[in-house]
Design an enzyme around this catalytic site. Structure first.
Site, mmCIF file in Angstrom:
data_model
loop_
_atom_site.group_PDB
_atom_site.id
_atom_site.type_symbol
_atom_site.label_atom_id
_atom_site.label_comp_id
_atom_site.label_asym_id
_atom_site.label_seq_id
_atom_site.Cartn_x
_atom_site.Cartn_y
_atom_site.Cartn_z
ATOM 1 N N ASP A 221 -6.366 -4.293 -1.188
ATOM 2 C CA ASP A 221 -4.995 -3.896 -0.498
ATOM 3 C C ASP A 221 -4.140 -5.203 0.090
ATOM 4 O OD1 ASP A 221 -3.329 -3.022 1.541
ATOM 5 O OD2 ASP A 221 -4.830 -1.034 1.927
ATOM 6 N N SER B 253 0.922 -1.179 -0.011
ATOM 7 C CA SER B 253 -0.031 0.098 0.069
ATOM 8 C C SER B 253 0.849 1.372 0.134
ATOM 9 C CB SER B 253 -0.924 -0.003 1.127
ATOM 10 O OG SER B 253 -2.046 0.891 1.186
#
Length: 526
Positions: free
Chosen positions: A378, A82
């Site tokens: 994610d 991320s």
């Protein structure tokens, strides 16, 4: 660090007075320290570096990176999830590994308006702004819903008792209808946008533009630029590039025998030493198995596995596609925060032999079982801090350390003993939230519980509170504060790091893995 360089850094507007004072106090001690045995011609010291995800807290990663780089720390293997993936990608894409990267990365991040990455409808920005500015906003919405529902139930009795005009009954009914319509509208937004409020294209395009400006047009370009091995790295071993590393390694392995005799399985240790003495690959080349590469972590919720890119990219893309797509797409896959951003969907051409072979190699899947698409969210849902990919069980003797930086808030830093049942079971929401937190990043927690060595020697936390990791409305002032938090944490880590002790205890970890160091004698040596 030379005095003139220190003075130039002290004049940096980005640094707070606290950062300048701490740098002034520590620079001489840190400048004299050894952090690695792999150096370049300019004396920079090389490490492997992993960065945790954390939304807009990623600005703190740049401050941490800046602290490392001003003291001549440079990078070989790098990884992140991320926000950590963004920084990882920029480090890899900025070319010459001997050069300072944090100055340019800092300029990039401060030039970006994070709010522009919220590329969904305007109502999404408005709602997100309200939630971020008022911690109790969702609670207030819930209470309003209950009050209106109760009003509708109770109102008929009030009309009969107090003889209230029946038309007043429409008010709570209309308000509740409006609230339900708003909820329904957001539900439809999720459906239309693949269960995400923001498509995520604005971020991908912005990062792709940055990579294009570095002349990194495709994944193939970046792999060619950054991924190197052995002597092609053009680096030096601190004590010489011939058989010095081999000889020093053997001396240190033998010293463990002298210092840990009572804790060793003697027969296994002698076999290990004999194997090391006969390992001429290191004698002839001190850079054997040394490499530079980059890794972006994402999660494929269709195949339900952690994906390391570009290592596992052949599951989804052909070589021809990798020579065309920007590596920004990898980062886009990594930062797909569930519900906030749409998952990234990649259609898989199951007719391609290379993809079929990749599925057999990575997942032992037969051709008929190759999935038709990847659905990426994610990477932090499985691995937000992928330090495990740097762990090498078959280590000869450490040449470079692993450094890692994690992003936390004050509450998380203070939960060493857990919140307890009174907090966790306070409400259904807190109960579900703690289940999610337990599962989130479980891969990292399991690894760090097994290998406590890294928590003791490699990892530094940055306290990012009171900032919110999803505050895409962040102004430059808050960015600067996060940058300095990361910078101060970096200085603190460099001050306490002990390379000599790192090498010794990392060897003990290797011996424990091979059951040479007796488990019961060193229970805390993970």
């Amino acid at each position: 660090m030379k005095t003139e360089i220190l003075q130039k850094i002290i004049e940096e507007d980005m640094l707070s007075q606290q950062s300048k004072d701490k740098l002034t106090a520590l620079h001489q001690n840190i400048s004299q320290k050894e952090f690695s045995d792999i150096l370049d011609a300019e004396g920079n010291q090389y490490i492997n570096f992993v960065q945790e995800g954390g939304g807009v807290w990623g600005v703190a990663l740049v401050g941490y990176l800046y602290a490392l780089e001003i003291f001549g720390i440079r990078f070989l293997r790098i990884a992140g999830t991320s926000a950590g993936a963004i920084n990882t990608m920029l480090i890899a894409a900025l070319g010459d590994r001997s050069k300072n990267k944090s100055d340019r990365i800092k300029k990039i991040l401060f030039s970006w308006k994070f709010v522009d990455f919220m590329d969904g409808k305007s109502i999404v920005r408005q709602m997100t702004s309200r939630i971020l500015k008022s911690k109790n906003y969702l609670i207030k919405i819930g209470i309003s819903f209950l009050v209106l529902a109760l009003s509708i139930i109770i109102f008929p009795f009030l009309i009969l008792i107090f003889k209230i005009n029946v038309w007043w009954y429409l008010i709570p009914f209309l308000l509740l209808s409006l609230l339900l319509f708003t909820i329904y509208h957001y539900y439809n937004l999720f459906k239309v946008n693949n269960v995400g409020l923001n498509p995520g294209k604005a971020f991908e395009n912005k990062l792709q533009s940055a990579l294009d400006s570095f002349n990194i047009k495709s994944v193939s370009d970046l792999n060619l630029e950054y991924n190197k091995k052995g002597r092609a790295l053009n680096l030096n071993y601190r004590y010489g590039n011939e058989d010095q590393y081999y000889n020093i390694a053997l001396e240190n392995i033998k010293s463990i025998y002298d210092n840990q005799l009572a804790n060793l399985s003697i027969s296994k240790f002698k076999f290990f030493l004999e194997s090391a003495e006969n390992n001429h690959a290191y004698k002839e080349n001190p850079f054997t198995l040394l490499r530079s590469d980059y890794t972006i972590i994402t999660t494929d919720i269709n195949s339900k596995i952690k994906i390391e890119l570009p290592k596992m990219a052949d599951l989804y893309w052909t070589m021809e596609e990798l020579s065309q797509i920007s590596p920004a797409k990898f980062v886009r896959a990594s930062m797909s925060v569930p519900f906030f951003f749409e998952p990234m969907i990649k259609k898989i051409d199951t007719s391609k032999d290379s993809i079929v072979h990749a599925w057999k190699f990575w997942l032992n899947a037969e051709p008929a079982n190759v999935f038709e698409e990847g659905i990426f969210v994610d990477g932090g849902s499985i691995s937000n801090f992928p330090i495990d990919i740097f762990h090498e069980s078959d280590i000869f003797y450490p040449r470079i350390p692993v450094f890692g930086v994690r992003l936390m808030n004050t509450a998380e830093l203070g939960e060493a003993r857990g919140a307890g049942s009174k907090v966790i079971l306070k409400s259904p929401g807190s109960f579900i939230g703690n289940i999610f937190d337990t599962l989130k990043g479980f891969n990292d927690k399991a690894f760090l519980n097994k290998y406590t060595f890294y928590s003791s020697h490699s990892i530094q936390f940055v306290d990012c509170s009171p900032s919110n990791w999803l505050n895409f409305f962040m102004e430059d002032k808050e960015k600067t504060e996060l940058f300095n938090k990361g910078f101060l944490a970096g200085l603190e880590f460099l001050e306490k790091f002990d390379w000599k002790n790192y090498k010794y205890e990392r060897m003990l970890v290797a011996l424990k893995e091979k059951n040479i160091l007796l488990q019961e004698t060193k229970p805390d040596m993970g």
